[in-house]
Design an enzyme around this catalytic site. Structure first.
Site, PDB file in Angstrom:
ATOM      1  N   GLU A  47       0.872  -1.200   0.000  1.00  0.00           N
ATOM      2  CA  GLU A  47       0.000   0.000   0.000  1.00  0.00           C
ATOM      3  C   GLU A  47       0.902   1.241   0.000  1.00  0.00           C
ATOM      4  OE1 GLU A  47      -1.602   0.705   3.937  1.00  0.00           O
ATOM      5  OE2 GLU A  47      -3.368   1.736   3.159  1.00  0.00           O
ATOM      6  N   ASN A 111      -6.959   6.276  -1.653  1.00  0.00           N
ATOM      7  CA  ASN A 111      -5.862   5.346  -1.388  1.00  0.00           C
ATOM      8  C   ASN A 111      -6.089   4.192  -2.358  1.00  0.00           C
ATOM      9  OD1 ASN A 111      -4.081   3.477  -0.343  1.00  0.00           O
ATOM     10  ND2 ASN A 111      -4.558   3.926   1.802  1.00  0.00           N
ATOM     11  N   LYS A 128      -9.423   2.124  -1.888  1.00  0.00           N
ATOM     12  CA  LYS A 128      -9.649   1.558  -0.547  1.00  0.00           C
ATOM     13  C   LYS A 128     -10.993   1.991   0.045  1.00  0.00           C
ATOM     14  CE  LYS A 128      -7.062   1.242   3.854  1.00  0.00           C
ATOM     15  NZ  LYS A 128      -5.805   1.684   4.500  1.00  0.00           N
ATOM     16  N   GLU A 147      -6.156   8.720   7.743  1.00  0.00           N
ATOM     17  CA  GLU A 147      -6.686   8.291   6.439  1.00  0.00           C
ATOM     18  C   GLU A 147      -8.053   8.913   6.175  1.00  0.00           C
ATOM     19  OE1 GLU A 147      -6.001   4.449   4.712  1.00  0.00           O
ATOM     20  OE2 GLU A 147      -4.864   3.874   6.476  1.00  0.00           O
ATOM     21  N   CYS A 173      -4.853  -2.953   2.774  1.00  0.00           N
ATOM     22  CA  CYS A 173      -4.563  -2.905   4.217  1.00  0.00           C
ATOM     23  C   CYS A 173      -5.742  -3.198   5.136  1.00  0.00           C
ATOM     24  CB  CYS A 173      -3.901  -1.588   4.574  1.00  0.00           C
ATOM     25  SG  CYS A 173      -3.145  -1.691   6.216  1.00  0.00           S
ATOM     26  N   ASN A 198       0.326  -1.149   5.423  1.00  0.00           N
ATOM     27  CA  ASN A 198       1.252  -0.412   6.305  1.00  0.00           C
ATOM     28  C   ASN A 198       0.615  -0.493   7.678  1.00  0.00           C
ATOM     29  OD1 ASN A 198       3.211   1.860   4.719  1.00  0.00           O
ATOM     30  ND2 ASN A 198       1.426   1.226   3.553  1.00  0.00           N
TER      31      ASN A 198
END
Ligand code: CDV
Length: 334
Positions: A47, A111, A128, A147, A173, A198
């Site tokens: 990611e 993302n 994402k 995020e 993730c 991550n």
């Protein structure tokens, strides 16, 4: 004849704030070459594989965030060399990055991960869906997980693609913690799920032993692969990045739930496994024959309700939209 694809997880060690895109791409190319030399046809990168994990910082100036961490084009002048090398080697890959998209004149930030074919063409894109963390500044916290500030929830859903003679899906993730995401891919026939991550070694919210966090990572991967009868490749960016540690433990998990390969460092490292894509056939025909055994009529709450509500079976509850009073009245009838 069994379909086999040798797959690599190309784990990245830390990418610090001072590292340029060109430096990151150089390392990705070195990992890609190693994976190719070991016979891999598909490489899964992490990611946000082009920069440090920037959601750990509150940065007020959005222009700075955009300039330092987001991609407006893919390939870009900086990433073109990776695309060129992938095409030259004839190797496919998954690549995570921060994307700015111009959607009907509005800039939207995601993302994102792309699936690139051995000919260098972009076969698929995933944005994402499960964005962890928070949007507000937490000045007292040891680090941020922003995020929810920097990205919008992905708008492309959970999809699969025909890829290297397999059916391949992508997640990113935190999605790996949500069984719903895997099941939506499995219901479209996923045979490989690729995922970059991550994950900070430290829990932002409450003290938790690092080993327990790795334990959760491993048991989730094993159960998601088995319960959805799919190969699962999860690749970390890890190590001490700008002073903040993230764990490695990149994995290739078989549809049996067994870990076929696992990284041992928190640095740049390639792990590989020759995956028999048809290994899951028996499982898909028996225990996890969805058509024969799933009971979606009893799963409605999964899509109708977001947060948990206490609804004891011996207390009456209001019917949900689309639900008949008798359907909702399980509780009142017992
Ligand atoms: N990049 C992530 O999504 N990380 C989350 C952390 C915040 C828990 C993860 O699920 O690993």
């Amino acid at each position: 004849m069994a379909r086999r694809v040798k797959i690599a997880a190309a784990q990245l060690g830390p990418l610090n704030r001072s590292d340029s895109r060109a430096a990151a791409v150089k390392r990705l190319i070195a990992l890609m070459r190693e994976a190719h030399a070991r016979g891999a046809r598909f490489v899964v990168f992490p990611e946000l594989a082009l920069t440090t994990f920037f959601p750990r910082w509150w940065i007020a100036d959005q222009d700075e965030v955009d300039r330092r961490y987001f991609e407006t084009a893919m390939p870009s002048p900086d990433t073109q060399a990776l695309f060129d090398e992938g095409r030259r080697l004839g190797i496919g890959y998954y690549l995570g990055y921060a994307e700015i998209a111009d959607v009907h004149g509005r800039l939207r930030r995601f993302n994102t991960a792309i699936l690139v074919g051995p000919d260098g063409s972009i076969v698929g894109k995933y944005r994402k869906v499960h964005l962890p963390g928070h949007a507000e500044h937490k000045p007292q916290a040891a680090f941020q997980h922003l995020e929810k500030k920097y990205f919008e929830v992905g708008d492309l859903g959970f999809r699969v693609w025909r890829y290297l003679d397999t059916i391949t899906g992508m997640l990113i993730c935190n999605d790996r913690r949500w069984p719903e995401a895997f099941r939506v891919l499995a219901l479209q026939g996923a045979e490989i799920v690729a995922l970059g991550f991550n994950t900070p070694t430290e829990n932002l919210h409450y003290p938790e032993p690092p080993a327990l966090r790795v334990h959760h990572h491993l048991i989730m991967a094993q159960s998601m692969a088995f319960q959805n009868a799919t190969w699962l490749v999860e690749t970390a960016k890890c190590g001490v990045e700008d002073g903040f540690r993230m764990f490695g433990h990149s994995l290739i998990v078989a549809p049996s739930g067994e870990i076929a390969a696992k990284s041992t460092t928190e640095d740049d490292e390639v792990i590989c496994f020759d995956c028999d894509i048809d290994l899951a056939q028996n499982l898909k025909r028996t225990m996890f024959d969805f058509a024969a055994h799933r009971r979606p009529e009893h799963y409605r709450l999964i899509v109708e309700r977001v947060g948990a509500e206490v609804t004891p079976a011996n207390e009456p509850r209001q019917p949900h939209a689309g639900e008949t009073a008798s359907g909702a009245g399980v509780s009142s009838r017992v």
